[in-house]
Design an enzyme around this catalytic site. Structure first.
Site, PDB file in Angstrom:
ATOM      1  N   ARG A 152     -10.126  -6.138 -13.569  1.00 16.80           N
ATOM      2  CA  ARG A 152     -11.011  -6.861 -12.649  1.00 16.80           C
ATOM      3  C   ARG A 152     -12.236  -5.987 -12.380  1.00 16.80           C
ATOM      4  O   ARG A 152     -12.150  -4.983 -11.680  1.00 16.80           O
ATOM      5  CB  ARG A 152     -10.243  -7.215 -11.380  1.00 16.80           C
ATOM      6  CG  ARG A 152      -9.078  -8.168 -11.656  1.00 16.80           C
ATOM      7  CD  ARG A 152      -8.037  -8.160 -10.572  1.00 16.80           C
ATOM      8  NE  ARG A 152      -7.387  -6.862 -10.466  1.00 16.80           N
ATOM      9  CZ  ARG A 152      -6.557  -6.530  -9.481  1.00 16.80           C
ATOM     10  NH1 ARG A 152      -6.274  -7.397  -8.530  1.00 16.80           N
ATOM     11  NH2 ARG A 152      -6.005  -5.331  -9.451  1.00 16.80           N
ATOM     12  N   GLU A 208      -1.893   0.675  -6.088  1.00 17.18           N
ATOM     13  CA  GLU A 208      -1.102  -0.236  -5.262  1.00 17.18           C
ATOM     14  C   GLU A 208       0.056  -0.785  -6.084  1.00 17.18           C
ATOM     15  O   GLU A 208       0.001  -0.820  -7.319  1.00 17.18           O
ATOM     16  CB  GLU A 208      -1.940  -1.415  -4.735  1.00 17.18           C
ATOM     17  CG  GLU A 208      -2.963  -1.037  -3.696  1.00 17.18           C
ATOM     18  CD  GLU A 208      -3.642  -2.253  -3.076  1.00 17.18           C
ATOM     19  OE1 GLU A 208      -3.113  -3.383  -3.203  1.00 17.18           O
ATOM     20  OE2 GLU A 208      -4.712  -2.079  -2.455  1.00 17.18           O
ATOM     21  N   ARG A 267     -15.554  -3.085  -5.201  1.00 18.63           N
ATOM     22  CA  ARG A 267     -14.258  -3.755  -5.275  1.00 18.63           C
ATOM     23  C   ARG A 267     -14.217  -4.673  -6.490  1.00 18.63           C
ATOM     24  O   ARG A 267     -15.152  -5.430  -6.731  1.00 18.63           O
ATOM     25  CB  ARG A 267     -14.004  -4.575  -4.007  1.00 18.63           C
ATOM     26  CG  ARG A 267     -14.001  -3.767  -2.730  1.00 18.63           C
ATOM     27  CD  ARG A 267     -13.985  -4.671  -1.502  1.00 18.63           C
ATOM     28  NE  ARG A 267     -15.189  -5.481  -1.420  1.00 18.63           N
ATOM     29  CZ  ARG A 267     -15.379  -6.456  -0.530  1.00 18.63           C
ATOM     30  NH1 ARG A 267     -14.433  -6.727   0.355  1.00 18.63           N
ATOM     31  NH2 ARG A 267     -16.504  -7.152  -0.517  1.00 18.63           N
ATOM     32  N   LYS A 298       0.829  -1.206   0.000  1.00 25.36           N
ATOM     33  CA  LYS A 298       0.000   0.000   0.000  1.00 25.36           C
ATOM     34  C   LYS A 298       0.866   1.260   0.000  1.00 25.36           C
ATOM     35  O   LYS A 298       0.654   2.185  -0.783  1.00 25.36           O
ATOM     36  CB  LYS A 298      -0.930  -0.001   1.220  1.00 25.36           C
ATOM     37  CG  LYS A 298      -1.836  -1.214   1.350  1.00 25.36           C
ATOM     38  CD  LYS A 298      -2.843  -1.332   0.231  1.00 25.36           C
ATOM     39  CE  LYS A 298      -3.883  -2.400   0.502  1.00 25.36           C
ATOM     40  NZ  LYS A 298      -3.337  -3.775   0.521  1.00 25.36           N
ATOM     41  N   ARG A 342      -4.803  -4.986 -13.295  1.00 23.85           N
ATOM     42  CA  ARG A 342      -3.553  -5.567 -12.789  1.00 23.85           C
ATOM     43  C   ARG A 342      -2.569  -5.635 -13.949  1.00 23.85           C
ATOM     44  O   ARG A 342      -2.795  -6.321 -14.944  1.00 23.85           O
ATOM     45  CB  ARG A 342      -3.805  -6.952 -12.210  1.00 23.85           C
ATOM     46  CG  ARG A 342      -2.557  -7.777 -11.942  1.00 23.85           C
ATOM     47  CD  ARG A 342      -1.576  -7.137 -10.949  1.00 23.85           C
ATOM     48  NE  ARG A 342      -2.181  -6.796  -9.691  1.00 23.85           N
ATOM     49  CZ  ARG A 342      -2.369  -7.658  -8.681  1.00 23.85           C
ATOM     50  NH1 ARG A 342      -2.006  -8.915  -8.828  1.00 23.85           N
ATOM     51  NH2 ARG A 342      -2.905  -7.248  -7.545  1.00 23.85           N
ATOM     52  N   ASN A 349       1.964  -4.333  -5.901  1.00 20.08           N
ATOM     53  CA  ASN A 349       1.958  -5.654  -5.279  1.00 20.08           C
ATOM     54  C   ASN A 349       3.273  -6.378  -5.549  1.00 20.08           C
ATOM     55  O   ASN A 349       3.647  -6.574  -6.706  1.00 20.08           O
ATOM     56  CB  ASN A 349       0.786  -6.475  -5.824  1.00 20.08           C
ATOM     57  CG  ASN A 349      -0.555  -5.870  -5.443  1.00 20.08           C
ATOM     58  OD1 ASN A 349      -1.095  -6.175  -4.391  1.00 20.08           O
ATOM     59  ND2 ASN A 349      -1.080  -5.005  -6.302  1.00 20.08           N
ATOM     60  N   LYS A 374      -8.832   1.531   3.496  1.00 25.86           N
ATOM     61  CA  LYS A 374      -8.374   0.144   3.517  1.00 25.86           C
ATOM     62  C   LYS A 374      -7.212   0.001   4.491  1.00 25.86           C
ATOM     63  O   LYS A 374      -6.453   0.955   4.726  1.00 25.86           O
ATOM     64  CB  LYS A 374      -7.946  -0.305   2.117  1.00 25.86           C
ATOM     65  CG  LYS A 374      -6.970   0.617   1.397  1.00 25.86           C
ATOM     66  CD  LYS A 374      -6.829   0.199  -0.061  1.00 25.86           C
ATOM     67  CE  LYS A 374      -6.012   1.196  -0.860  1.00 25.86           C
ATOM     68  NZ  LYS A 374      -5.905   0.811  -2.292  1.00 25.86           N
ATOM     69  N   ASP A 399      -1.500  -2.058  -9.633  1.00 22.21           N
ATOM     70  CA  ASP A 399      -2.948  -1.880  -9.711  1.00 22.21           C
ATOM     71  C   ASP A 399      -3.242  -0.464 -10.180  1.00 22.21           C
ATOM     72  O   ASP A 399      -2.776   0.511  -9.570  1.00 22.21           O
ATOM     73  CB  ASP A 399      -3.603  -2.136  -8.354  1.00 22.21           C
ATOM     74  CG  ASP A 399      -3.628  -3.607  -7.982  1.00 22.21           C
ATOM     75  OD1 ASP A 399      -3.295  -4.440  -8.850  1.00 22.21           O
ATOM     76  OD2 ASP A 399      -3.981  -3.923  -6.834  1.00 22.21           O
TER      77      ASP A 399
END
Length: 339
Positions: free
Chosen positions: A248, A304, A256, A148, A233, A306, A183, A296
Site C-alpha cells: 500500500r 502490526e 501513511r 499494535k 499487507r 492484524n 499512533k 504489516d
C-alpha cells in the site's frame, strides 16, 4: 493461477457437505462490495456450495436456558445470497433470531475499535464456542492479541518501538530516533497516525493530544523511509502465507499507505524477508486459533499484526488471480472435516 491451485491442494482435496456460515459484521449497509474482504468471503462461501448468513454484531445476545426452552448465544441472522454485481451485491431471503449453535461456522468480521462492545462480543462468542460453535478467529485469541501490541512478542522483527503514555519518555524517544511515527493502540485505517521529527515545532501538542495529556498509552516507532515502496499487507491463512502481498503505497505528500487514506495497493510476490517473517509467525498464531491474520511489514520490519478483520483479499485477486477468500473457505472446510 498455478499458485492458487497449489495452495488449495496443499490445504484440502474435494468437498461434499453443505455448511451454514454466519458472518458477524458491522451494519450490512456499511460494507463496500468493491473492496470488502468480508463480502469476498461471503461470495466464496456460496461458490463453495454453502449457506451464507449475516449477523450484525449489535444483535448478539445470550439467554439462560430454561426448562423446555432453548437458550444460549443468539443473533438476528439474515439469510443472504451474494451476487457478483457490486451495485446490488446480495439478495436477502429471510431473517430470524437464531442460536449461534445452529450454525456450523461463525466468522467474526467486526471492525475495530476494540471498545467495550467489541470486548463484549468476544465474550459472547466465547460462550458460543463452549456451546459447540466453531468461531474464527477464536474470541480469546482476538482479546489476547492487540493489533499494535502483539508485535512485542516478536521484537527481533520490529523497528525501534516505545509503548508509553509518559510524555517525557516519548520526548526522549523522539530525541533518540529523530524521526518517528506515533499512533493510538485502538485505531485502524491510518486514523490518528502522526509523523514527528525531532525539530517539529508541533511535537509537544501532538504528544499532548495523542496521550490526552498523559492519560492514554500510545505507540511510537522509528519512521521507516521504505514506506515510500509500500506498507505491505501479508495474509496468513491457517498459518501459511498467501504467496502475494499488497504493498500500500502512500499518495504524494502522505506518510501513511493505508488504502482508507488514499494509498494505492500494488500486489507483489513476497520477498525472502517477507516470507521469513510470515513463516516464523504463521504456525505460532495459527496454533492460538488465529486462522486469518494480516501482517504489516515496511521494508524489513514487522509493524502490526492484524487479527480482527484483515483485508486486501479483493485487490490481490484482481491483480494476481489468487483467490485468498476461496483459500480461506477451503481451510475452514478442512477444519470442519468436509472433503
Amino acid at each position: 493461477m498455478g499458485q492458487q491451485l497449489h495452495f488449495e491442494k496443499h490445504l484440502l482435496g474435494g468437498r461434499s457437505q453443505t455448511l451454514k456460515f454466519a458472518f458477524v459484521i458491522d451494519p450490512l449497509h456499511s460494507l463496500k462490495p468493491w473492496k470488502d474482504s468480508t463480502i469476498a468471503m461471503m461470495r466464496a462461501t456460496e461458490k463453495h456450495g454453502h449457506e451464507v448468513f449475516a449477523i450484525e454484531s449489535h444483535t448478539l445476545g445470550w439467554r439462560c436456558p430454561e426448562p423446555g426452552q432453548n437458550g444460549g448465544v443468539f443473533g438476528l441472522a439474515m439469510h443472504l445470497h451474494p451476487r457478483p454485481d457490486d451495485h446490488d451485491w446480495y439478495r436477502e431471503t429471510g431473517r430470524d433470531w437464531l442460536l449461534l449453535n445452529s450454525f456450523d461456522v461463525v466468522i467474526m468480521r467486526k471492525d475495530p475499535p476494540f471498545d467495550a462492545e467489541y470486548l463484549t462480543a468476544t465474550w459472547l462468542l466465547e460462550r458460543a464456542e463452549a456451546e459447540g460453535v466453531r468461531v474464527f478467529n477464536r474470541p480469546r485469541a482476538l482479546r489476547e492479541h492487540s493489533e499494535k501490541l502483539a508485535i512485542m512478542e516478536f521484537a527481533d522483527f520490529i523497528p525501534p518501538t516505545l509503548v508509553a503514555r509518559d510524555i517525557a519518555q516519548l520526548q526522549h524517544f523522539i530525541d533518540e530516533e529523530h524521526d518517528v511515527i506515533v499512533k493510538p493502540l485502538d485505531g485502524m485505517g491510518g486514523s490518528q497516525i502522526f509523523r514527528i521529527q525531532k525539530n517539529d515545532p508541533n511535537r509537544n501538542v501532538i504528544l499532548e493530544t495523542m496521550t490526552r495529556l498523559g492519560r492514554r498509552t500510545i505507540m511510537a516507532q522509528r519512521y521507516l523511509p521504505e514506506i515510500a515502496q509500500g506498507d505491505k499487507r501479508i495474509l496468513l491463512i491457517g498459518g501459511k502465507p498467501v504467496p502475494y502481498c499488497l504493498a500500500r503505497i502512500p499518495k504524494a505528500g502522505e506518510t501513511r499507505g493505508n488504502l482508507a487514506v488514499g494509498g494505492v495497493g500494488v500486489a507483489q510476490d513476497l520477498s525472502p524477508n517477507d516470507r521469513r517473517i510470515a513463516e516464523h509467525l504463521g504456525p505460532i498464531l495459527a496454533k492460538r486459533g488465529l486462522l486469518l491474520v494480516g501482517l504489516d511489514v515496511i521494508g524489513n520490519h514487522l509493524t502490526e499484526i492484524n487479527v480482527t478483520s484483515p483485508t486486501c483479499m479483493v485487490e490481490i485477486k484482481q491483480q494476481t488471480a489468487f483467490d485468498a477468500a476461496g483459500a480461506f473457505i477451503t481451510t475452514i472446510e478442512h477444519l470442519c472435516g468436509v472433503y
